[in-house]
Design a protein around this motif. Structure first.
Motif, PDB file in Angstrom:
ATOM      1  N   LYS A  13      13.800  34.346  12.553  1.00 35.47           N
ATOM      2  CA  LYS A  13      14.822  34.924  11.692  1.00 35.47           C
ATOM      3  C   LYS A  13      14.339  36.271  11.177  1.00 35.47           C
ATOM      4  CE  LYS A  13      17.884  31.521  11.485  1.00 35.47           C
ATOM      5  NZ  LYS A  13      19.287  31.676  11.894  1.00 35.47           N
ATOM      6  N   SER A  14      15.225  37.253  11.210  1.00 40.37           N
ATOM      7  CA  SER A  14      14.861  38.579  10.715  1.00 40.37           C
ATOM      8  C   SER A  14      15.307  38.786   9.277  1.00 40.37           C
ATOM      9  CB  SER A  14      15.504  39.657  11.595  1.00 40.37           C
ATOM     10  OG  SER A  14      16.920  39.625  11.460  1.00 40.37           O
ATOM     11  N   LYS A  15      16.174  37.879   8.778  1.00 40.28           N
ATOM     12  CA  LYS A  15      16.763  38.021   7.438  1.00 40.28           C
ATOM     13  C   LYS A  15      17.479  39.368   7.314  1.00 40.28           C
ATOM     14  CE  LYS A  15      16.101  35.351   4.487  1.00 40.28           C
ATOM     15  NZ  LYS A  15      16.874  34.165   4.083  1.00 40.28           N
ATOM     16  N   THR A  16      18.087  39.794   8.403  1.00 35.09           N
ATOM     17  CA  THR A  16      18.783  41.079   8.440  1.00 35.09           C
ATOM     18  C   THR A  16      20.155  40.904   9.086  1.00 35.09           C
ATOM     19  OG1 THR A  16      16.669  42.247   8.660  1.00 35.09           O
ATOM     20  CG2 THR A  16      18.659  43.475   9.222  1.00 35.09           C
ATOM     21  N   ILE A  17      21.153  41.570   8.524  1.00 36.19           N
ATOM     22  CA  ILE A  17      22.515  41.535   9.054  1.00 36.19           C
ATOM     23  C   ILE A  17      22.927  42.956   9.432  1.00 36.19           C
ATOM     24  CG2 ILE A  17      24.940  41.073   8.500  1.00 36.19           C
ATOM     25  CD1 ILE A  17      23.932  38.977   6.495  1.00 36.19           C
ATOM     26  N   ALA A  18      23.506  43.103  10.608  1.00 33.39           N
ATOM     27  CA  ALA A  18      24.017  44.405  11.044  1.00 33.39           C
ATOM     28  C   ALA A  18      25.483  44.535  10.645  1.00 33.39           C
ATOM     29  CB  ALA A  18      23.877  44.561  12.551  1.00 33.39           C
ATOM     30  N   LEU A  51      21.126  45.533  19.606  1.00 29.72           N
ATOM     31  CA  LEU A  51      20.992  44.335  18.777  1.00 29.72           C
ATOM     32  C   LEU A  51      20.740  43.072  19.588  1.00 29.72           C
ATOM     33  CD1 LEU A  51      23.903  45.041  16.263  1.00 29.72           C
ATOM     34  CD2 LEU A  51      21.452  45.342  15.871  1.00 29.72           C
ATOM     35  N   VAL A  52      20.977  43.125  20.886  1.00 31.75           N
ATOM     36  CA  VAL A  52      20.773  41.955  21.743  1.00 31.75           C
ATOM     37  C   VAL A  52      19.327  41.471  21.684  1.00 31.75           C
ATOM     38  CG1 VAL A  52      20.688  41.205  24.157  1.00 31.75           C
ATOM     39  CG2 VAL A  52      22.677  42.422  23.318  1.00 31.75           C
ATOM     40  N   SER A  53      18.399  42.385  21.398  1.00 30.16           N
ATOM     41  CA  SER A  53      16.973  42.050  21.387  1.00 30.16           C
ATOM     42  C   SER A  53      16.599  41.091  20.266  1.00 30.16           C
ATOM     43  CB  SER A  53      16.145  43.331  21.254  1.00 30.16           C
ATOM     44  OG  SER A  53      16.426  43.980  20.023  1.00 30.16           O
ATOM     45  N   GLY A  54      17.532  40.804  19.353  1.00 35.75           N
ATOM     46  CA  GLY A  54      17.238  39.862  18.280  1.00 35.75           C
ATOM     47  C   GLY A  54      16.786  40.510  16.997  1.00 35.75           C
ATOM     48  N   ARG A  55      17.134  41.769  16.819  1.00 33.57           N
ATOM     49  CA  ARG A  55      16.699  42.487  15.625  1.00 33.57           C
ATOM     50  C   ARG A  55      17.393  41.974  14.365  1.00 33.57           C
ATOM     51  NH1 ARG A  55      16.780  49.092  14.814  1.00 33.57           N
ATOM     52  NH2 ARG A  55      15.611  49.119  12.867  1.00 33.57           N
ATOM     53  N   VAL A  56      18.577  41.385  14.519  1.00 29.77           N
ATOM     54  CA  VAL A  56      19.331  40.897  13.364  1.00 29.77           C
ATOM     55  C   VAL A  56      19.753  39.445  13.588  1.00 29.77           C
ATOM     56  CG1 VAL A  56      20.183  43.204  12.790  1.00 29.77           C
ATOM     57  CG2 VAL A  56      21.541  41.720  14.282  1.00 29.77           C
ATOM     58  N   ASP A  57      20.170  38.796  12.498  1.00 29.28           N
ATOM     59  CA  ASP A  57      20.594  37.398  12.568  1.00 29.28           C
ATOM     60  C   ASP A  57      22.103  37.244  12.728  1.00 29.28           C
ATOM     61  OD1 ASP A  57      17.953  36.672  12.177  1.00 29.28           O
ATOM     62  OD2 ASP A  57      18.162  36.525  10.007  1.00 29.28           O
ATOM     63  N   GLY A  63      23.925  34.098  21.473  1.00 24.37           N
ATOM     64  CA  GLY A  63      23.874  33.216  20.315  1.00 24.37           C
ATOM     65  C   GLY A  63      23.933  33.923  18.983  1.00 24.37           C
ATOM     66  N   LEU A  64      24.315  35.201  18.988  1.00 24.22           N
ATOM     67  CA  LEU A  64      24.362  35.965  17.745  1.00 24.22           C
ATOM     68  C   LEU A  64      25.742  35.824  17.097  1.00 24.22           C
ATOM     69  CD1 LEU A  64      22.331  37.819  16.280  1.00 24.22           C
ATOM     70  CD2 LEU A  64      23.495  39.762  17.310  1.00 24.22           C
ATOM     71  N   PRO A  65      25.819  35.333  15.864  1.00 23.12           N
ATOM     72  CA  PRO A  65      27.119  35.189  15.187  1.00 23.12           C
ATOM     73  C   PRO A  65      27.777  36.549  14.959  1.00 23.12           C
ATOM     74  CG  PRO A  65      25.402  33.937  14.057  1.00 23.12           C
ATOM     75  CD  PRO A  65      24.704  34.829  15.036  1.00 23.12           C
ATOM     76  N   ILE A  66      29.093  36.617  15.205  1.00 24.30           N
ATOM     77  CA  ILE A  66      29.856  37.855  15.022  1.00 24.30           C
ATOM     78  C   ILE A  66      31.066  37.564  14.148  1.00 24.30           C
ATOM     79  CG2 ILE A  66      31.162  39.690  16.166  1.00 24.30           C
ATOM     80  CD1 ILE A  66      29.551  39.119  18.690  1.00 24.30           C
ATOM     81  N   ILE A  67      31.271  38.405  13.145  1.00 22.81           N
ATOM     82  CA  ILE A  67      32.454  38.297  12.286  1.00 22.81           C
ATOM     83  C   ILE A  67      33.151  39.650  12.263  1.00 22.81           C
ATOM     84  CG2 ILE A  67      33.287  37.972   9.922  1.00 22.81           C
ATOM     85  CD1 ILE A  67      31.068  35.970   9.497  1.00 22.81           C
ATOM     86  N   PHE A  68      34.455  39.640  12.519  1.00 23.89           N
ATOM     87  CA  PHE A  68      35.250  40.864  12.440  1.00 23.89           C
ATOM     88  C   PHE A  68      35.812  41.023  11.034  1.00 23.89           C
ATOM     89  CE2 PHE A  68      35.620  39.909  17.004  1.00 23.89           C
ATOM     90  CZ  PHE A  68      35.375  41.153  17.556  1.00 23.89           C
ATOM     91  N   PHE A  69      35.940  42.279  10.598  1.00 24.78           N
ATOM     92  CA  PHE A  69      36.670  42.527   9.356  1.00 24.78           C
ATOM     93  C   PHE A  69      37.490  43.806   9.502  1.00 24.78           C
ATOM     94  CE2 PHE A  69      32.769  44.881   8.772  1.00 24.78           C
ATOM     95  CZ  PHE A  69      33.065  45.954   7.938  1.00 24.78           C
ATOM     96  N   ASP A  70      38.664  43.788   8.898  1.00 19.09           N
ATOM     97  CA  ASP A  70      39.644  44.881   8.949  1.00 19.09           C
ATOM     98  C   ASP A  70      40.147  45.102  10.372  1.00 19.09           C
ATOM     99  OD1 ASP A  70      41.217  46.872   7.614  1.00 19.09           O
ATOM    100  OD2 ASP A  70      39.952  48.381   8.539  1.00 19.09           O
ATOM    101  N   ARG A  71      39.412  45.821  11.196  1.00 18.20           N
ATOM    102  CA  ARG A  71      39.826  46.052  12.581  1.00 18.20           C
ATOM    103  C   ARG A  71      39.216  44.963  13.457  1.00 18.20           C
ATOM    104  NH1 ARG A  71      38.796  52.450  13.657  1.00 18.20           N
ATOM    105  NH2 ARG A  71      39.756  53.316  11.780  1.00 18.20           N
ATOM    106  N   VAL A  72      40.068  44.173  14.073  1.00 21.47           N
ATOM    107  CA  VAL A  72      39.575  42.995  14.781  1.00 21.47           C
ATOM    108  C   VAL A  72      40.021  43.001  16.238  1.00 21.47           C
ATOM    109  CG1 VAL A  72      39.726  41.706  12.625  1.00 21.47           C
ATOM    110  CG2 VAL A  72      41.580  41.523  14.284  1.00 21.47           C
ATOM    111  N   CYS A  73      39.388  42.146  17.021  1.00 17.49           N
ATOM    112  CA  CYS A  73      39.821  41.861  18.388  1.00 17.49           C
ATOM    113  C   CYS A  73      40.545  40.523  18.341  1.00 17.49           C
ATOM    114  CB  CYS A  73      38.613  41.799  19.321  1.00 17.49           C
ATOM    115  SG  CYS A  73      39.020  41.242  20.986  1.00 17.49           S
ATOM    116  N   GLU A  74      41.859  40.549  18.530  1.00 15.54           N
ATOM    117  CA  GLU A  74      42.669  39.344  18.361  1.00 15.54           C
ATOM    118  C   GLU A  74      42.285  38.238  19.339  1.00 15.54           C
ATOM    119  OE1 GLU A  74      44.605  38.668  16.027  1.00 15.54           O
ATOM    120  OE2 GLU A  74      45.067  40.581  15.081  1.00 15.54           O
ATOM    121  N   ASN A  75      41.849  38.603  20.539  1.00 17.28           N
ATOM    122  CA  ASN A  75      41.548  37.602  21.569  1.00 17.28           C
ATOM    123  C   ASN A  75      40.123  37.072  21.503  1.00 17.28           C
ATOM    124  OD1 ASN A  75      44.155  37.927  22.655  1.00 17.28           O
ATOM    125  ND2 ASN A  75      43.484  39.682  23.882  1.00 17.28           N
TER     126      ASN A  75
END
Length: 252
Positions: free
Chosen positions: A60-65, A113-119, A142-154
């Protein structure tokens, strides 16, 4: 003074490093007497755990992008402030990536970010996004992704948005109630879901109030400030609207 770590505690107690580590974490695998010995010595020697080493062991990097298209927009400034506040409360750091509305920048950031720099990643997509393969690649890692404001509907993930359709409808309705009949719509790219929803809310308000749609008043702005200035200048020169619905604050 010599730094006291788990290895040193293990040597002094004649225990394995694994046993000492589990005792410090109050693991049920370790007996009460052993735990007490470990904790007593740790207290006497003022042992302080290394949070960075712990993060590495847990991968865990304890970092969020946070990936956003711009910072000048007041909405994104407020969003970053809120994200950073909550992250700090939970012991996380935040890395801000500005795409400047450039799809290529967004792709480059996600590949980094694919290298695992963030959680995890919070993202509001760029103006020109058409393909989201780079985000699928992140999720496959396996990296969690959350959209906000501008999103990809699909994209099947958590999305944090406002009701763009209803907001646009109410804004246009307010202008109509103030007596406006020639209401211009200064919109963002139709490739963005928020652009489509806000446009549809505007059109529905016109329809509900029996105002015909004048296509010359529906302007799709770009990411070029000079080009947008000329579009708006031409609008006022040719049509002279009596009200304006600006989909984003910079057009106002």
């Amino acid at each position: 003074m010599e730094t006291v770590n788990i290895k040193k505690l293990a040597q002094l107690l004649n225990l394995s490093i694994s046993t000492v580590s589990k005792a410090l974490r109050d693991s049920h695998d370790i007996g009460k007497e052993t735990k007490e010995k470990v904790l007593q010595l740790a207290t006497e020697l003022n042992y302080q755990p290394n949070p960075h080493a712990s993060s590495l062991r847990k991968h865990k990097s304890k970092t969020i992008a946070v990936i956003i298209p711009e910072i000048a927009n007041n909405y994104f400034a407020l969003a970053i402030n809120g994200i950073e506040f909550v992250a700090r409360e939970k012991g996380y750091h935040v890395l801000i990536y500005l795409t400047h509305e450039d799809y290529a920048n967004e792709v480059a950031f996600t590949r980094h970010l694919v290298s695992g720099r963030v959680d995890g990643v919070l993202i509001s997509v760029a103006h020109s996004d058409k393909d989201f393969a780079h985000l699928q690649e992140l999720r496959m890692k396996g990296l969690p992704i959350i959209f906000f404001d501008r999103v990809c509907e699909n994209f099947d993930t958590v999305k944090v948005t406002t009701d763009d359709y209803e907001s646009a409808y109410l804004a246009t309705k307010h202008l109509i109630e103030q007596g406006c009949k020639k209401i211009a719509n200064l919109g963002i790219a139709k490739t963005l879901s928020i652009g489509n929803k806000r446009l549809n809310g505007y059109l529905k308000a016109l329809k509900d109030h029996n105002i015909p749609v004048d296509e010359s008043l529906v302007i799709e702005c770009t990411n070029d400030q000079d080009a947008d200035f000329n579009l708006i200048k031409d609008l006022f020169k040719n049509e002279r609207p009596d009200g304006i619905f600006a989909q984003v604050e910079k057009y106002a």
